[in-house]
Scaffold this motif. Structure first.
Motif, PDB file in Angstrom:
ATOM      1  N   LEU A  44      -1.959 -21.693  -0.344  1.00  0.00           N
ATOM      2  CA  LEU A  44      -0.888 -22.217  -1.195  1.00  0.00           C
ATOM      3  C   LEU A  44       0.004 -21.100  -1.711  1.00  0.00           C
ATOM      4  O   LEU A  44       1.240 -21.220  -1.720  1.00  0.00           O
ATOM      5  CB  LEU A  44      -1.493 -22.991  -2.370  1.00  0.00           C
ATOM      6  N   ALA A  85       2.272 -19.881   1.049  1.00  0.00           N
ATOM      7  CA  ALA A  85       3.380 -20.796   1.299  1.00  0.00           C
ATOM      8  C   ALA A  85       4.399 -20.751   0.170  1.00  0.00           C
ATOM      9  O   ALA A  85       5.606 -20.846   0.403  1.00  0.00           O
ATOM     10  CB  ALA A  85       2.843 -22.221   1.465  1.00  0.00           C
ATOM     11  N   LEU A  86       3.923 -20.595  -1.054  1.00  0.00           N
ATOM     12  CA  LEU A  86       4.817 -20.494  -2.208  1.00  0.00           C
ATOM     13  C   LEU A  86       5.708 -19.267  -2.095  1.00  0.00           C
ATOM     14  O   LEU A  86       6.926 -19.326  -2.339  1.00  0.00           O
ATOM     15  CB  LEU A  86       3.990 -20.436  -3.495  1.00  0.00           C
ATOM     16  N   GLN A 112       8.653 -19.474   0.367  1.00  0.00           N
ATOM     17  CA  GLN A 112       9.799 -20.204  -0.171  1.00  0.00           C
ATOM     18  C   GLN A 112      10.528 -21.067   0.859  1.00  0.00           C
ATOM     19  O   GLN A 112      11.740 -21.236   0.803  1.00  0.00           O
ATOM     20  CB  GLN A 112      10.780 -19.234  -0.845  1.00  0.00           C
ATOM     21  N   TYR A 172      10.056 -24.651   1.551  1.00  0.00           N
ATOM     22  CA  TYR A 172       9.274 -25.767   1.048  1.00  0.00           C
ATOM     23  C   TYR A 172       9.394 -27.037   1.888  1.00  0.00           C
ATOM     24  O   TYR A 172       8.523 -27.904   1.809  1.00  0.00           O
ATOM     25  CB  TYR A 172       9.693 -26.061  -0.397  1.00  0.00           C
ATOM     26  N   ASP A 217       4.903 -32.079   3.745  1.00  0.00           N
ATOM     27  CA  ASP A 217       5.266 -31.005   2.831  1.00  0.00           C
ATOM     28  C   ASP A 217       4.671 -29.676   3.305  1.00  0.00           C
ATOM     29  O   ASP A 217       3.531 -29.604   3.760  1.00  0.00           O
ATOM     30  CB  ASP A 217       4.741 -31.352   1.434  1.00  0.00           C
ATOM     31  N   THR A 218       5.447 -28.588   3.187  1.00  0.00           N
ATOM     32  CA  THR A 218       4.988 -27.279   3.644  1.00  0.00           C
ATOM     33  C   THR A 218       3.726 -26.827   2.909  1.00  0.00           C
ATOM     34  O   THR A 218       2.806 -26.252   3.518  1.00  0.00           O
ATOM     35  CB  THR A 218       6.100 -26.226   3.458  1.00  0.00           C
ATOM     36  N   LEU A 219       3.654 -27.081   1.615  1.00  0.00           N
ATOM     37  CA  LEU A 219       2.461 -26.689   0.858  1.00  0.00           C
ATOM     38  C   LEU A 219       1.236 -27.441   1.368  1.00  0.00           C
ATOM     39  O   LEU A 219       0.145 -26.859   1.498  1.00  0.00           O
ATOM     40  CB  LEU A 219       2.671 -26.947  -0.635  1.00  0.00           C
ATOM     41  N   GLN A 220       1.401 -28.722   1.661  1.00  0.00           N
ATOM     42  CA  GLN A 220       0.281 -29.496   2.186  1.00  0.00           C
ATOM     43  C   GLN A 220      -0.120 -29.010   3.580  1.00  0.00           C
ATOM     44  O   GLN A 220      -1.313 -28.974   3.922  1.00  0.00           O
ATOM     45  CB  GLN A 220       0.625 -30.986   2.224  1.00  0.00           C
ATOM     46  N   ALA A 270       0.053 -26.008   4.665  1.00  0.00           N
ATOM     47  CA  ALA A 270      -0.703 -24.767   4.483  1.00  0.00           C
ATOM     48  C   ALA A 270      -2.158 -25.070   4.128  1.00  0.00           C
ATOM     49  O   ALA A 270      -3.088 -24.415   4.622  1.00  0.00           O
ATOM     50  CB  ALA A 270      -0.047 -23.915   3.405  1.00  0.00           C
TER      51      ALA A 270
END
Length: 373
Positions: free
Chosen positions: A26, A29-30, A33, A35, A235-238, A240
């Motif tokens: 996470l 991915a944060l 940037q 997203y 979602d990109t965070l998901q 990851a």
């Protein structure tokens, strides 16, 4: 009351260290940037396609959207009939209706709880365009018959494997049999995100191209829309998180299978309990460990009094839902599905469940039936 409180499901650090790995993914991915449709999405799509042995994965916002996108990509629309099991989660049927098609419900097998090709065949009409086998509770459907039906009647086979990531039929992963298939990454799934997520998988390049456009406003190039699409992007965070968890999916499934085997051994021959049955050639990854008993409600109350949480999948079958009265079914239309709805109980089973927790469940079930024999 049992001294051991047992949740139906809870997230544990299993395998050890996975939580830290997820946090690091996470954070990575944060920091990147990106997203929306970031690099992690494309990486996960490739890795999941390889795992499922399908050509392409298209990440979408949730499992329901995955079903809708799969149906749309397959060209299913107004007036088409789609055969679905009568005991599935409502999302499967809702998706069929959303694209304008007509859900045709079919009885599940009493023992495996899955739809079979033999039953599906009895519902085929000139208007039938697709069949959706649902790999319920984590067990693979017997796919050979479905493949034969699809070829014989020129039908689209669409797998719903939301509960069965990692299961297989005759050594081949579920999700790879359908012309297009759909899955969910809801947090409690065997491969779960930290929120909603889903995916469409296919080895058909044309279907994959359509799905990629449809999930992103119908565009390949920004502001150039070839079809009327929706906004449903993984979602990109998901992504990851899912990349990290995918590496552990086999280990997570193995632990579910180990826990299930403990139940299967310890609960054999108890009262009128009907335990899960795995069909020949199929594997079961036990997203849900479902038992059946005519004393379901009393057993659930007793277990609750002992501090043991359970669940019911699903208490009201699709054809008896108020939302689906227009289909014209009534009580008695699907006696097997209705019996499952009235007798099914899902026991606690999750990676990281302790021996003491499982023993508390087993002991309480034994005690209940000793008192009610």
């Amino acid at each position: 009351m049992s001294t051991t409180q047992v949740p139906y499901f809870v997230f544990r650090d299993y395998p050890a260290g996975i939580n830290q790995q997820v946090e690091e993914a996470l954070l990575g991915a944060l920091r990147a940037q990106q997203y929306i449709l970031g690099e992690a999405v494309e990486q996960f799509e490739g890795e999941f396609a390889k795992y499922v042995q399908a050509g392409m994965t298209i990440g979408v916002g949730n499992g329901y959207d995955a079903l809708v996108v799969a149906l749309k990509a397959a060209g299913i629309g107004a007036g088409d009939e789609v055969i679905v099991p009568a005991n599935t989660f409502i999302a499967t049927v809702n998706a069929v209706v959303w694209v304008g098609a007509i859900p045709v419900l079919a009885e599940p097998d009493r023992h495996t709880c899955n739809l079979t090709a033999a039953v599906a065949a009895t519902h085929i009409t000139p208007r039938t365009k697709a069949i959706i086998p649902v790999h319920l509770y984590g067990q693979a459907c017997e796919m050979t018959g479905f493949l034969e039906l699809a070829e014989q009647h020129h039908l689209v086979l669409i797998e719903d494997f939301a509960q069965a990531q990692g299961a297989s039929y005759k050594g081949r992963p579920v999700g790879s049999f359908g012309r297009v298939s759909a899955t969910s990454f809801y947090p409690t799934k065997n491969l779960g995100a930290l929120g909603d997520g889903g995916a469409v998988v296919t080895s058909d390049p044309e279907l994959a191209a359509y799905a990629r456009m449809y999930r992103n406003y119908g565009q390949q190039q920004k502001y150039h829309n070839q079809i009327i699409g929706v906004n449903s992007r993984l979602d990109t965070l998901q992504a990851a998180v899912l990349r990290t968890k995918l590496h552990h999916l086999d280990a997570l499934n193995s632990e579910r299978q180990r826990l299930a085997q403990v139940y299967l051994t310890a609960l054999q021959g108890i009262g009128d309990l009907v335990l899960p049955v795995t069909a020949p050639g199929c594997t079961h990854v036990y997203h849900i460990f479902n038992i059946c008993t005519r004393q379901r409600d009393a057993l659930q109350l007793y277990l609750s009094a002992q501090g043991i949480q359970t669940a019911i999948h699903y208490p009201v079958p699709v054809h008896l839902q108020e939302a689906y009265t227009w289909l014209g079914y009534s009580k008695g239309s699907f006696p097997v599905a209705e019996e499952l709805a009235a007798t099914s109980l899902s026991l606690p089973l999750f990676p990281g469940m302790t021996e003491a927790e499982q023993e508390a469940v087993i002991t309480s079930i034994h005690t209940f039936f000793e008192r009610h024999d």
